[in-house]
Design a protein around this motif. Structure first.
Motif, PDB file in Angstrom:
ATOM      1  N   GLY A 262      44.563  38.401  24.448  1.00 40.30           N
ATOM      2  CA  GLY A 262      43.294  39.052  24.788  1.00 40.30           C
ATOM      3  C   GLY A 262      42.867  38.722  26.196  1.00 40.30           C
ATOM      4  O   GLY A 262      41.755  39.032  26.609  1.00 40.30           O
ATOM      5  N   ARG A 263      43.754  38.110  26.947  1.00 45.69           N
ATOM      6  CA  ARG A 263      43.527  37.783  28.353  1.00 45.69           C
ATOM      7  C   ARG A 263      44.770  38.150  29.156  1.00 45.69           C
ATOM      8  O   ARG A 263      45.882  38.171  28.622  1.00 45.69           O
ATOM      9  N   ARG A 264      44.565  38.387  30.450  1.00 52.98           N
ATOM     10  CA  ARG A 264      45.700  38.654  31.324  1.00 52.98           C
ATOM     11  C   ARG A 264      46.374  37.338  31.709  1.00 52.98           C
ATOM     12  O   ARG A 264      45.703  36.403  32.140  1.00 52.98           O
ATOM     13  N   ARG A 265      47.683  37.291  31.553  1.00 51.88           N
ATOM     14  CA  ARG A 265      48.413  36.092  31.921  1.00 51.88           C
ATOM     15  C   ARG A 265      48.284  35.797  33.405  1.00 51.88           C
ATOM     16  O   ARG A 265      48.264  34.643  33.832  1.00 51.88           O
ATOM     17  N   SER A 266      48.195  36.836  34.215  1.00 52.55           N
ATOM     18  CA  SER A 266      48.211  36.675  35.669  1.00 52.55           C
ATOM     19  C   SER A 266      47.056  35.835  36.184  1.00 52.55           C
ATOM     20  O   SER A 266      47.259  34.902  36.976  1.00 52.55           O
ATOM     21  N   ASP A 267      45.829  36.142  35.737  1.00 56.23           N
ATOM     22  CA  ASP A 267      44.656  35.465  36.279  1.00 56.23           C
ATOM     23  C   ASP A 267      43.747  34.861  35.218  1.00 56.23           C
ATOM     24  O   ASP A 267      42.725  34.262  35.545  1.00 56.23           O
ATOM     25  N   GLY A 268      44.092  34.999  33.930  1.00 58.19           N
ATOM     26  CA  GLY A 268      43.292  34.404  32.868  1.00 58.19           C
ATOM     27  C   GLY A 268      42.058  35.193  32.495  1.00 58.19           C
ATOM     28  O   GLY A 268      41.312  34.779  31.590  1.00 58.19           O
ATOM     29  N   ALA A 269      41.820  36.328  33.146  1.00 51.49           N
ATOM     30  CA  ALA A 269      40.618  37.118  32.841  1.00 51.49           C
ATOM     31  C   ALA A 269      40.772  37.813  31.495  1.00 51.49           C
ATOM     32  O   ALA A 269      41.874  38.208  31.107  1.00 51.49           O
ATOM     33  N   PRO A 270      39.670  37.961  30.731  1.00 48.60           N
ATOM     34  CA  PRO A 270      39.751  38.742  29.491  1.00 48.60           C
ATOM     35  C   PRO A 270      40.137  40.181  29.824  1.00 48.60           C
ATOM     36  O   PRO A 270      39.898  40.658  30.942  1.00 48.60           O
ATOM     37  N   LEU A 271      40.740  40.880  28.864  1.00 49.08           N
ATOM     38  CA  LEU A 271      41.185  42.250  29.106  1.00 49.08           C
ATOM     39  C   LEU A 271      40.030  43.175  29.453  1.00 49.08           C
ATOM     40  O   LEU A 271      40.242  44.261  30.004  1.00 49.08           O
ATOM     41  N   THR A 272      38.809  42.748  29.155  1.00 46.33           N
ATOM     42  CA  THR A 272      37.625  43.551  29.461  1.00 46.33           C
ATOM     43  C   THR A 272      36.926  43.092  30.736  1.00 46.33           C
ATOM     44  O   THR A 272      35.840  43.577  31.055  1.00 46.33           O
ATOM     45  N   GLY A 273      37.499  42.103  31.459  1.00 47.91           N
ATOM     46  CA  GLY A 273      36.821  41.545  32.622  1.00 47.91           C
ATOM     47  C   GLY A 273      37.672  41.562  33.880  1.00 47.91           C
ATOM     48  O   GLY A 273      38.807  42.043  33.884  1.00 47.91           O
ATOM     49  N   ASN A 274      37.100  40.995  34.938  1.00 48.65           N
ATOM     50  CA  ASN A 274      37.766  40.954  36.238  1.00 48.65           C
ATOM     51  C   ASN A 274      38.117  39.546  36.686  1.00 48.65           C
ATOM     52  O   ASN A 274      39.023  39.359  37.500  1.00 48.65           O
TER      53      ASN A 274
END
Length: 412
Positions: A262-274
């Protein structure tokens, strides 16, 4: 592997004052304070967890052990030699020179006790109210070789050799009092310029920890008012050894990995955030009308359960397999996707690889924190396909102590 999200609050004056006083030397963390060091302390790079079973016959003997351990901790965390051991014969000396000339490297030793301590003859204090065995969770594959125990020593520092030397110094205090039951060692690396460490899946681990010194931290970690008076300033530590199926994970597409967490591996942001610390929007939907963060995504399953994660990666390679055992409690071939046209091949023994997370969670109410989160995760979490819980324990972390006291001086 429990995650969580939470708000960030400003520190209160009372809570800031309750932290161990900083040393004038940046490589020394004071062992003294209202709370033990190694909890609110900025996480060090290396850790060894040493768990022992007591062999003492009464509370008075346990007190002698704690006095000895406290004197040792007070010295070695300052980079000084440990006190002489009564077990050494004449002409032998306690110092090994293994860490001579090395910085203390922010060494901390955090000590906790299991329920067995309160069964000692002569122990008059009431046990912490929430110190009881963790329940069984669906999907657990626990190995009794790394679970339970009467005492835990969490040894952390920024130098692995300093951690090892501290372990030897503490082990020298145990003969006649306790025997080592199990140990686990781990590491983390902080990105250049600072930031959240990553686990073996490449995911940022501990993004939503409550800020040190904040009201939220105090309300999450330190003992609740209904605990026995002697336990004020303590905490609970839940340990889980979590084997991570890295080969399966590495063969999973990046988009699917992000969906699992539920988060982007690249930057740790949630899939709904920046940004990494954006609050996940669990109601947000995509063009197809489904929620962006899936119903079985890890972030959604463990949302709302606050605790302090102070975990470490571990990499034991093929040690268990080469000793005739297997780190995989299920002992079955691991199915995973392959690129189209991949020829038949041997898997190189990756099913025998023992790597993962030494999950350490501090909190003041395991029932509503770790246990509630783990039960929800066990019910339905896409991450479960990639991990195995193989070790488990819970301890009451003793309150801090002063220069004229010792660890557990309010207990015995």
């Amino acid at each position: 592997m429990v995650g969580f999200t939470g708000g960030r609050l400003l520190a209160s004056a009372d809570e800031t004052a309750a932290q161990p006083a900083p040393s004038e030397h940046s490589d020394i963390v004071s062992a003294f304070g209202a709370h033990q060091a190694g909890i609110a302390t900025a996480q060090q790079r290396y850790a060894t967890l040493v768990v022992a079973d007591l062999t003492v016959s009464d509370a008075a003997s346990f007190r002698r052990l704690m006095v000895d351990v406290s004197a040792t901790v007070a010295l070695i965390t300052r980079g000084e030699e440990p006190p002489p051991s009564r077990m050494f014969p004449e002409g032998a000396t306690t110092p090994t020179d293994f860490a001579t000339g090395l910085s203390p490297s922010r060494l901390t030793v955090t000590v906790g006790v299991g329920a067995g301590v309160f069964e000692l003859p002569g122990m008059t204090r009431e046990a912490p109210r929430r110190l009881r065995p963790l329940p069984a969770f669906a999907g657990d594959h626990l190995d009794p070789r790394w679970g339970g125990g009467d005492m835990i020593f969490q040894i952390c520092a920024d130098d692995a050799q300093v951690v090892s030397a501290a372990m030897r110094a503490l082990r020298a205090r145990l003969p006649g009092y306790a025997v080592i039951r199990w140990t686990q060692s781990g590491f983390i690396s902080v990105p250049e310029g600072g930031g959240t460490p990553r686990n073996m899946f490449g995911q940022k681990d501990g993004t939503s920890n409550p800020p040190t010194g904040s009201v939220e931290f105090a309300d999450t970690v330190w003992t609740l008012p209904d605990e026995p008076e002697w336990f004020a300033g303590g905490s609970y530590l839940v340990f889980r050894k979590i084997r991570m199926k890295t080969a399966n994970w590495d063969l999973t597409a990046r988009d699917e990995q992000d969906a699992v967490i539920g988060r982007r591996r690249s930057d740790g942001a949630p899939l709904t955030g920046n940004e990494e610390f954006d609050e996940p929007d669990l109601e947000a939907t995509g063009a197809d009308g489904t929620t962006v963060i899936a119903s079985d995504a890890h972030v959604r399953r463990v949302h709302g359960f606050s605790m302090l994660r102070r975990s470490y990666n571990y990499d034991y390679g093929f040690l268990t397999a080469m000793a005739g055992g297997s780190p995989d409690p299920l002992e079955h071939p691991e199915n995973h996707p392959h690129a189209p046209g991949t020829a038949d091949h041997h898997h190189g023994g990756h099913g025998k690889l023992d790597v993962g997370l030494l999950f350490c969670a501090y909190g003041n109410d395991p029932d509503s924190q770790f246990i509630a989160a783990q039960q929800r995760m066990a019910e339905q979490d896409r991450l479960n396909a990639f991990i195995q819980h193989t070790g488990s324990a819970i301890f009451a972390i003793l309150p801090g102590f002063g220069k004229d006291g010792y660890l557990g001086d309010t207990l015995v």
